[in-house]
Design a protein around this motif. Structure first.
Motif, PDB file in Angstrom:
ATOM      1  N   LEU A 169       6.771 -26.213  -4.273  1.00  0.00           N
ATOM      2  CA  LEU A 169       6.662 -26.611  -2.873  1.00  0.00           C
ATOM      3  C   LEU A 169       7.798 -27.565  -2.515  1.00  0.00           C
ATOM      4  CD1 LEU A 169       2.851 -27.412  -2.762  1.00  0.00           C
ATOM      5  CD2 LEU A 169       3.977 -25.416  -1.784  1.00  0.00           C
ATOM      6  N   PRO A 170       8.195 -27.589  -1.246  1.00  0.00           N
ATOM      7  CA  PRO A 170       9.174 -28.591  -0.829  1.00  0.00           C
ATOM      8  C   PRO A 170       8.603 -29.992  -1.048  1.00  0.00           C
ATOM      9  CG  PRO A 170       8.883 -26.921   0.874  1.00  0.00           C
ATOM     10  CD  PRO A 170       7.823 -26.695  -0.152  1.00  0.00           C
ATOM     11  N   LYS A 171       9.441 -30.921  -1.465  1.00  0.00           N
ATOM     12  CA  LYS A 171       8.996 -32.293  -1.730  1.00  0.00           C
ATOM     13  C   LYS A 171       8.334 -32.908  -0.494  1.00  0.00           C
ATOM     14  CE  LYS A 171      10.498 -36.760  -3.431  1.00  0.00           C
ATOM     15  NZ  LYS A 171      11.589 -37.564  -3.962  1.00  0.00           N
ATOM     16  N   ALA A 172       8.874 -32.638   0.682  1.00  0.00           N
ATOM     17  CA  ALA A 172       8.321 -33.208   1.918  1.00  0.00           C
ATOM     18  C   ALA A 172       6.877 -32.776   2.141  1.00  0.00           C
ATOM     19  CB  ALA A 172       9.182 -32.810   3.112  1.00  0.00           C
ATOM     20  N   TYR A 173       6.524 -31.574   1.710  1.00  0.00           N
ATOM     21  CA  TYR A 173       5.157 -31.061   1.841  1.00  0.00           C
ATOM     22  C   TYR A 173       4.190 -31.927   1.029  1.00  0.00           C
ATOM     23  CZ  TYR A 173       1.466 -27.429   1.721  1.00  0.00           C
ATOM     24  OH  TYR A 173       0.294 -26.712   1.834  1.00  0.00           O
ATOM     25  N   GLY A 174       4.555 -32.193  -0.218  1.00  0.00           N
ATOM     26  CA  GLY A 174       3.709 -33.015  -1.077  1.00  0.00           C
ATOM     27  C   GLY A 174       3.635 -34.461  -0.616  1.00  0.00           C
ATOM     28  N   VAL A 175       4.762 -35.011  -0.216  1.00  0.00           N
ATOM     29  CA  VAL A 175       4.806 -36.400   0.239  1.00  0.00           C
ATOM     30  C   VAL A 175       3.952 -36.565   1.497  1.00  0.00           C
ATOM     31  CG1 VAL A 175       6.331 -38.194   1.173  1.00  0.00           C
ATOM     32  CG2 VAL A 175       7.032 -36.883  -0.839  1.00  0.00           C
ATOM     33  N   GLU A 176       4.024 -35.607   2.413  1.00  0.00           N
ATOM     34  CA  GLU A 176       3.226 -35.673   3.632  1.00  0.00           C
ATOM     35  C   GLU A 176       1.738 -35.541   3.320  1.00  0.00           C
ATOM     36  OE1 GLU A 176       2.538 -35.912   7.856  1.00  0.00           O
ATOM     37  OE2 GLU A 176       4.069 -36.637   6.478  1.00  0.00           O
ATOM     38  N   ALA A 177       1.386 -34.670   2.381  1.00  0.00           N
ATOM     39  CA  ALA A 177      -0.016 -34.524   1.979  1.00  0.00           C
ATOM     40  C   ALA A 177      -0.549 -35.831   1.384  1.00  0.00           C
ATOM     41  CB  ALA A 177      -0.161 -33.391   0.970  1.00  0.00           C
ATOM     42  N   ARG A 178       0.272 -36.495   0.572  1.00  0.00           N
ATOM     43  CA  ARG A 178      -0.147 -37.770  -0.018  1.00  0.00           C
ATOM     44  C   ARG A 178      -0.308 -38.837   1.067  1.00  0.00           C
ATOM     45  NH1 ARG A 178       2.201 -38.808  -5.431  1.00  0.00           N
ATOM     46  NH2 ARG A 178       0.401 -37.592  -5.977  1.00  0.00           N
ATOM     47  N   ARG A 179       0.610 -38.865   2.043  1.00  0.00           N
ATOM     48  CA  ARG A 179       0.523 -39.830   3.142  1.00  0.00           C
ATOM     49  C   ARG A 179      -0.759 -39.610   3.948  1.00  0.00           C
ATOM     50  NH1 ARG A 179       0.786 -40.329   8.186  1.00  0.00           N
ATOM     51  NH2 ARG A 179       1.269 -38.154   8.610  1.00  0.00           N
ATOM     52  N   ILE A 180      -1.080 -38.367   4.235  1.00  0.00           N
ATOM     53  CA  ILE A 180      -2.293 -38.056   4.996  1.00  0.00           C
ATOM     54  C   ILE A 180      -3.537 -38.454   4.204  1.00  0.00           C
ATOM     55  CG2 ILE A 180      -3.687 -36.143   5.891  1.00  0.00           C
ATOM     56  CD1 ILE A 180      -0.993 -34.800   6.659  1.00  0.00           C
ATOM     57  N   ALA A 181      -3.523 -38.216   2.895  1.00  0.00           N
ATOM     58  CA  ALA A 181      -4.667 -38.587   2.048  1.00  0.00           C
ATOM     59  C   ALA A 181      -4.872 -40.107   2.057  1.00  0.00           C
ATOM     60  CB  ALA A 181      -4.455 -38.094   0.639  1.00  0.00           C
ATOM     61  N   LYS A 182      -3.788 -40.871   1.964  1.00  0.00           N
ATOM     62  CA  LYS A 182      -3.905 -42.335   2.012  1.00  0.00           C
ATOM     63  C   LYS A 182      -4.423 -42.794   3.362  1.00  0.00           C
ATOM     64  CE  LYS A 182      -0.359 -43.658  -1.310  1.00  0.00           C
ATOM     65  NZ  LYS A 182       0.957 -44.284  -1.504  1.00  0.00           N
ATOM     66  N   GLU A 183      -3.928 -42.174   4.415  1.00  0.00           N
ATOM     67  CA  GLU A 183      -4.369 -42.514   5.760  1.00  0.00           C
ATOM     68  C   GLU A 183      -5.864 -42.232   5.924  1.00  0.00           C
ATOM     69  OE1 GLU A 183      -3.279 -40.199   9.622  1.00  0.00           O
ATOM     70  OE2 GLU A 183      -1.590 -41.529   9.135  1.00  0.00           O
ATOM     71  N   ARG A 184      -6.314 -41.128   5.366  1.00  0.00           N
ATOM     72  CA  ARG A 184      -7.733 -40.760   5.422  1.00  0.00           C
ATOM     73  C   ARG A 184      -8.596 -41.773   4.679  1.00  0.00           C
ATOM     74  NH1 ARG A 184      -7.209 -35.395   3.621  1.00  0.00           N
ATOM     75  NH2 ARG A 184      -7.780 -36.138   1.578  1.00  0.00           N
ATOM     76  N   LYS A 185      -8.101 -42.246   3.532  1.00  0.00           N
ATOM     77  CA  LYS A 185      -8.849 -43.224   2.731  1.00  0.00           C
ATOM     78  C   LYS A 185      -8.977 -44.564   3.456  1.00  0.00           C
ATOM     79  CE  LYS A 185      -7.958 -41.603  -1.939  1.00  0.00           C
ATOM     80  NZ  LYS A 185      -7.292 -41.888  -3.213  1.00  0.00           N
ATOM     81  N   THR A 186      -7.928 -44.971   4.158  1.00  0.00           N
ATOM     82  CA  THR A 186      -7.977 -46.271   4.847  1.00  0.00           C
ATOM     83  C   THR A 186      -8.929 -46.234   6.043  1.00  0.00           C
ATOM     84  OG1 THR A 186      -6.023 -45.715   6.181  1.00  0.00           O
ATOM     85  CG2 THR A 186      -5.656 -46.964   4.155  1.00  0.00           C
ATOM     86  N   ARG A 187      -9.119 -45.048   6.617  1.00  0.00           N
ATOM     87  CA  ARG A 187     -10.062 -44.918   7.735  1.00  0.00           C
ATOM     88  C   ARG A 187     -11.510 -44.947   7.266  1.00  0.00           C
ATOM     89  NH1 ARG A 187      -8.366 -39.773  10.616  1.00  0.00           N
ATOM     90  NH2 ARG A 187      -6.199 -39.945  10.080  1.00  0.00           N
ATOM     91  N   SER A 188     -11.735 -44.572   6.030  1.00  0.00           N
ATOM     92  CA  SER A 188     -13.115 -44.521   5.505  1.00  0.00           C
ATOM     93  C   SER A 188     -13.691 -45.875   5.213  1.00  0.00           C
ATOM     94  CB  SER A 188     -13.158 -43.709   4.211  1.00  0.00           C
ATOM     95  OG  SER A 188     -12.624 -42.453   4.409  1.00  0.00           O
TER      96      SER A 188
END
Length: 116
Positions: A97-116
């Motif tokens: 996968l393109p690196k940006a795809y993985g980095v964006e997925a990780r950013r979204i996961a962190k963002e989701r965790k902080t909202r919880s």
């Protein structure tokens, strides 16, 4: 998506990757998985007559994994949430996968965790 993220970098192509091309730090996904099961069984518990194999989509196809270690045929990887998994190349075919795809997925996961 934050203002810092370049939308053009998030568009890319995944490509099948061979075991010899795997290295730590790559972002991969399970492109397909080989399954095996009984083709038919004899009545009254006589045992399996034959087995059949087929290839299909894995339940986590498209989910990005970051390669942490490689000991063929095994790949030790983490998903975007940081959860650890072991991929088995005897049963799973990987795509890079393109690196940006993985980095964006990780950013979204962190963002989701902080909202919880």
């Amino acid at each position: 998506m934050t203002k810092k993220t370049d939308k053009k970098k998030l568009v890319g192509v995944s490509r099948l990757i061979g075991p010899e091309d795997l290295k730590v730090g790559l972002w991969v996904t399970v492109a397909e998985q080989t399954y095996m099961g009984p083709a038919d069984e004899q009545p009254h518990g006589g045992g399996v007559i034959d087995t059949v194999t087929w290839t299909g989509a894995h339940c986590r196809t498209g989910e990005p994994f970051e390669v942490r270690a490689v000991a063929l045929p095994f790949v030790y990887a983490t998903d975007a949430d940081g959860d650890v998994t072991t991929l088995d190349l005897r049963r799973q075919r990987l795509a890079r996968l393109p690196k940006a795809y993985g980095v964006e997925a990780r950013r979204i996961a962190k963002e989701r965790k902080t909202r919880s």
